[in-house]
Design an enzyme around this catalytic site. Structure first.
Site, PDB file in Angstrom:
ATOM      1  N   CYS A   1     -94.279  35.340 -90.647  1.00  0.00           N
ATOM      2  CA  CYS A   1     -93.437  34.290 -90.072  1.00  0.00           C
ATOM      3  C   CYS A   1     -93.626  32.983 -90.819  1.00  0.00           C
ATOM      4  O   CYS A   1     -94.738  32.629 -91.205  1.00  0.00           O
ATOM      5  CB  CYS A   1     -93.792  34.081 -88.602  1.00  0.00           C
ATOM      6  SG  CYS A   1     -93.199  35.385 -87.537  1.00  0.00           S
TER       7      CYS A   1
ATOM      8  N   ARG B   1     -97.273  39.688 -92.954  1.00  0.00           N
ATOM      9  CA  ARG B   1     -98.509  38.996 -93.302  1.00  0.00           C
ATOM     10  C   ARG B   1     -99.631  39.995 -93.604  1.00  0.00           C
ATOM     11  O   ARG B   1    -100.415  39.846 -94.526  1.00  0.00           O
ATOM     12  CB  ARG B   1     -98.901  38.162 -92.065  1.00  0.00           C
ATOM     13  CG  ARG B   1    -100.031  37.241 -92.282  1.00  0.00           C
ATOM     14  CD  ARG B   1     -99.507  35.959 -92.824  1.00  0.00           C
ATOM     15  NE  ARG B   1    -100.563  35.150 -93.356  1.00  0.00           N
ATOM     16  CZ  ARG B   1    -100.439  34.428 -94.447  1.00  0.00           C
ATOM     17  NH1 ARG B   1     -99.322  34.422 -95.120  1.00  0.00           N
ATOM     18  NH2 ARG B   1    -101.430  33.709 -94.871  1.00  0.00           N
TER      19      ARG B   1
ATOM     20  N   ARG C   1     -99.739  28.633 -94.673  1.00  0.00           N
ATOM     21  CA  ARG C   1    -100.532  29.857 -94.544  1.00  0.00           C
ATOM     22  C   ARG C   1    -101.179  30.327 -95.855  1.00  0.00           C
ATOM     23  O   ARG C   1    -100.932  31.452 -96.314  1.00  0.00           O
ATOM     24  CB  ARG C   1     -99.697  30.977 -93.915  1.00  0.00           C
ATOM     25  CG  ARG C   1     -99.018  30.549 -92.621  1.00  0.00           C
ATOM     26  CD  ARG C   1     -98.267  31.673 -91.967  1.00  0.00           C
ATOM     27  NE  ARG C   1     -99.141  32.557 -91.200  1.00  0.00           N
ATOM     28  CZ  ARG C   1     -98.725  33.637 -90.555  1.00  0.00           C
ATOM     29  NH1 ARG C   1     -97.474  33.986 -90.593  1.00  0.00           N
ATOM     30  NH2 ARG C   1     -99.574  34.394 -89.881  1.00  0.00           N
ATOM     31  N   PRO C   2    -101.985  29.487 -96.479  1.00  0.00           N
ATOM     32  CA  PRO C   2    -102.639  29.922 -97.719  1.00  0.00           C
ATOM     33  C   PRO C   2    -103.666  31.030 -97.440  1.00  0.00           C
ATOM     34  O   PRO C   2    -104.034  31.248 -96.280  1.00  0.00           O
ATOM     35  CB  PRO C   2    -103.356  28.653 -98.197  1.00  0.00           C
ATOM     36  CG  PRO C   2    -103.568  27.839 -96.965  1.00  0.00           C
ATOM     37  CD  PRO C   2    -102.424  28.152 -96.043  1.00  0.00           C
ATOM     38  N   ILE C   3    -104.126  31.699 -98.514  1.00  0.00           N
ATOM     39  CA  ILE C   3    -105.163  32.735 -98.318  1.00  0.00           C
ATOM     40  C   ILE C   3    -106.398  32.402 -99.153  1.00  0.00           C
ATOM     41  O   ILE C   3    -107.128  33.285 -99.587  1.00  0.00           O
ATOM     42  CB  ILE C   3    -104.626  34.165 -98.607  1.00  0.00           C
ATOM     43  CG1 ILE C   3    -104.036  34.274-100.020  1.00  0.00           C
ATOM     44  CG2 ILE C   3    -103.612  34.586 -97.577  1.00  0.00           C
ATOM     45  CD1 ILE C   3    -103.791  35.724-100.441  1.00  0.00           C
ATOM     46  N   ASP C   4    -106.626  31.101 -99.368  1.00  0.00           N
ATOM     47  CA  ASP C   4    -107.752  30.671-100.194  1.00  0.00           C
ATOM     48  C   ASP C   4    -109.112  31.120 -99.632  1.00  0.00           C
ATOM     49  O   ASP C   4    -110.033  31.427-100.397  1.00  0.00           O
ATOM     50  CB  ASP C   4    -107.724  29.143-100.363  1.00  0.00           C
ATOM     51  CG  ASP C   4    -107.670  28.416 -99.031  1.00  0.00           C
ATOM     52  OD1 ASP C   4    -106.829  28.800 -98.184  1.00  0.00           O
ATOM     53  OD2 ASP C   4    -108.464  27.492 -98.810  1.00  0.00           O
TER      54      ASP C   4
ATOM     55  N   ASP D   1    -100.317  31.768 -80.643  1.00  0.00           N
ATOM     56  CA  ASP D   1     -99.202  32.715 -80.508  1.00  0.00           C
ATOM     57  C   ASP D   1     -98.542  32.664 -79.123  1.00  0.00           C
ATOM     58  O   ASP D   1     -97.483  33.256 -78.920  1.00  0.00           O
ATOM     59  CB  ASP D   1     -99.661  34.144 -80.819  1.00  0.00           C
ATOM     60  CG  ASP D   1    -100.121  34.282 -82.260  1.00  0.00           C
ATOM     61  OD1 ASP D   1     -99.759  33.426 -83.080  1.00  0.00           O
ATOM     62  OD2 ASP D   1    -100.851  35.245 -82.558  1.00  0.00           O
TER      63      ASP D   1
ATOM     64  N   ARG E   1     -90.418  42.581 -84.514  1.00  0.00           N
ATOM     65  CA  ARG E   1     -91.635  42.698 -85.320  1.00  0.00           C
ATOM     66  C   ARG E   1     -92.884  42.703 -84.439  1.00  0.00           C
ATOM     67  O   ARG E   1     -93.950  43.132 -84.884  1.00  0.00           O
ATOM     68  CB  ARG E   1     -91.746  41.518 -86.306  1.00  0.00           C
ATOM     69  CG  ARG E   1     -90.796  41.629 -87.468  1.00  0.00           C
ATOM     70  CD  ARG E   1     -91.164  40.653 -88.558  1.00  0.00           C
ATOM     71  NE  ARG E   1     -92.602  40.604 -88.726  1.00  0.00           N
ATOM     72  CZ  ARG E   1     -93.299  39.494 -88.896  1.00  0.00           C
ATOM     73  NH1 ARG E   1     -92.696  38.340 -88.960  1.00  0.00           N
ATOM     74  NH2 ARG E   1     -94.600  39.544 -89.038  1.00  0.00           N
TER      75      ARG E   1
ATOM     76  N   LYS F   1    -100.318  44.303 -81.879  1.00  0.00           N
ATOM     77  CA  LYS F   1     -99.799  44.225 -83.256  1.00  0.00           C
ATOM     78  C   LYS F   1    -100.891  43.786 -84.223  1.00  0.00           C
ATOM     79  O   LYS F   1    -101.116  44.419 -85.251  1.00  0.00           O
ATOM     80  CB  LYS F   1     -98.627  43.248 -83.292  1.00  0.00           C
ATOM     81  CG  LYS F   1     -98.308  42.659 -84.651  1.00  0.00           C
ATOM     82  CD  LYS F   1     -97.141  41.724 -84.531  1.00  0.00           C
ATOM     83  CE  LYS F   1     -97.011  40.544 -85.407  1.00  0.00           C
ATOM     84  NZ  LYS F   1     -98.083  39.747 -85.872  1.00  0.00           N
ATOM     85  N   ASN F   2    -101.558  42.684 -83.900  1.00  0.00           N
ATOM     86  CA  ASN F   2    -102.471  42.103 -84.886  1.00  0.00           C
ATOM     87  C   ASN F   2    -103.766  42.897 -85.080  1.00  0.00           C
ATOM     88  O   ASN F   2    -104.505  42.643 -86.026  1.00  0.00           O
ATOM     89  CB  ASN F   2    -102.753  40.631 -84.551  1.00  0.00           C
ATOM     90  CG  ASN F   2    -101.510  39.778 -84.791  1.00  0.00           C
ATOM     91  OD1 ASN F   2    -100.572  40.214 -85.462  1.00  0.00           O
ATOM     92  ND2 ASN F   2    -101.492  38.577 -84.235  1.00  0.00           N
TER      93      ASN F   2
END
Ligand code: EPU
Length: 417
Positions: A116, A92, A121-124, A304, A397, A22-23
């Site tokens: 999820c 995501r 879960r920031p994206i800085d 995970d 998912r 998946k990832n």
């Protein structure tokens, strides 16, 4: 509401084939927008996140054809349109369109990604990286507008080896002038998978899989072809299940270097397995020892698999401890495990105690997130009686054909709409 219903305690034997990761797949599809015309991705898993990514690709005017697990993408008529929130919040990985469209058009507009609910879960780190390459980032409420007259390659140090930021910056750097060097990059296999796709379409990428990755920008790329690696988390989940209810259960399609930390931990727990070629054979372990698990970035123990191994440790003779270092909210599954007669205690935000062995009992539970859902379906398969998992869409998912795969090896599991 759909649910998965399991009658537990059935022995599992036969063969489970691992699907594409998946990832990896969720990054490879947005990466295909870099190609001028066509690209093909093989071994794509059939999961909900992929369906939504294809919807985003079609929204961007790409033509996507799916056949026998391969998808062919024609991006010759690609249009740079804002990505609607109802699509980007579905997963995501929608954030990979930031890097890809920035490389291609120098502009992208979309909302904060979904995924999820396992922490803030920031994206800085992604945003800082785009800015280092010369982009201006405007955030209006939940919407990101990222623009660059031109992107220029440079050396970027990540504060943390984020998987998403490493891939996003590899994508953006492919559209930059000159060379970008990513330091303290993530080393997960998904990074190598994306790099191999970029190399195949004509971007020069060096060092993927190490802490330093170099990318020479090249916008003139086309005809990318790539195989999605086998899913190391799906694989690990079924191996854990095999240690609980397997009888010569064969897990086919493994890359043992991708699951090294899990295999070491299983040996410490007392689990026996045999690897021949790409197949691992495993049977129920009757003497499960308690262990301590600390999640780490690759090649450490993957976060995970933290929730799936929690269920295994409910069967250990003694007390185990888990330290979750990646996410601050990844123990939500333990509420329902306890309702199934496990004894787990959240000691601090990131530390969990598991007391075993406990005979789990089937009941109605709710999957709060993908891997939490995995810990519950493993629990249902070892529990006495019937387990009903609500909100099971989150499991779909990430686990391709889960009901079919488990039914084939002897599980009593049904998906009820
Ligand atoms: N982080 C930041 N700022 C950033 C990026 C990350 O603080 O800009 C933090 C996150 O909040 C988290 C940690 O760094 O605490 C790790 O995040 P990372 O960016 O590495 O993870 P991700 O890209 O959001 C991917 C997988 C996750 C997997 C992690 C770690 C995808 C779509 N998701 O997430 O997969 O847990 O890497 O391996 O690739 C799952 O499959 O169940 C799943 C959650």
């Amino acid at each position: 509401m759909a649910k998965i219903v399991i009658k537990g305690q059935k022995e599992l034997s036969g063969e489970i084939n691992i699907s594409g990761a998946k990832n990896s797949a969720v990054a490879l599809i947005p990466a295909a927008t870099l190609c001028k015309t066509k690209s093909t991705i093989y071994n794509v898993p059939e999961i909900r996140d992929i369906d939504y990514l294809i919807k985003i690709m079609e929204h961007l005017n790409c033509k996507v054809e799916e056949k026998d697990g391969a998808i062919t993408i024609d991006s010759s008529k690609l249009k740079n349109k804002p990505i609607p929130e109802e699509l980007s919040v579905q997963m995501r990985a929608s954030y990979y369109f930031m890097g890809a469209l920035l490389a291609k058009f120098g502009k992208v507009e979309m909302s904060f990604p979904g995924g999820c609910n396992i922490g803030a879960r920031p994206i800085d780190i992604h945003i800082k990286g785009f800015e280092e390459l010369g982009a201006k980032v405007e955030i209006i409420k939940n919407r990101y507008i990222i623009k660059a007259k031109k992107l220029v390659g440079k050396k970027i140090y990540f504060d943390f080896p984020s998987v998403g930021a490493t891939i996003n910056l590899m994508l953006a750097a492919s559209g930059a002038e000159g060379t970008t060097i990513l330091e303290n990059a993530a080393m997960e296999p998904e990074i190598v998978n994306v790099a191999s796709f970029l190399i195949n379409m004509g971007v020069n990428v060096r060092g993927a899989g190490t802490k330093t990755i170099e990318i020479d920008g090249n916008k003139n790329v086309d005809n990318g072809v790539v195989d999605v690696f086998p899913d190391r988390i799906e694989c690990g989940t079924y191996i854990i299940l095999g240690a609980l209810v397997g009888k010569n259960l064969k897990i086919k399609g493994i890359i043992k270097e991708h699951i090294g930390a899990l295999l070491m931990k299983l040996t410490e727990i007392g689990v026996d397995y045999k690897i021949e070629g790409d197949t691992l054979t495993i049977s129920k372990c009757n003497d499960i020892k308690p262990v301590n698990v600390k999640t780490q970035v690759f090649p450490g123990f993957p976060t995970d698999l933290q929730q799936p191994i929690t269920t295994l440790l409910t069967q250990a003779k003694g007390t185990s401890y888990i330290e979750e270092t990646l996410y601050e909210n990844r123990f939500k599954n333990t509420y329902d495990l306890n309702r199934m007669n496990a004894i787990t205690n959240i000691l601090t935000l990131n530390k969990l105690e598991i007391r075993g062995p406990r005979q789990l009992k089937g009941t109605k539970v709710i999957a709060t997130d993908l891997r939490g859902g995995a810990s519950l379906f493993i629990a249902g398969l070892i529990a006495s009686g019937t387990t009903e998992i609500e909100n099971c869409e989150v499991i779909l998912r990430g686990y391709s054909y889960i009901v079919e795969k488990l039914t084939k090896v002897g599980a009593d599991i049904k998906y009820i709409e």
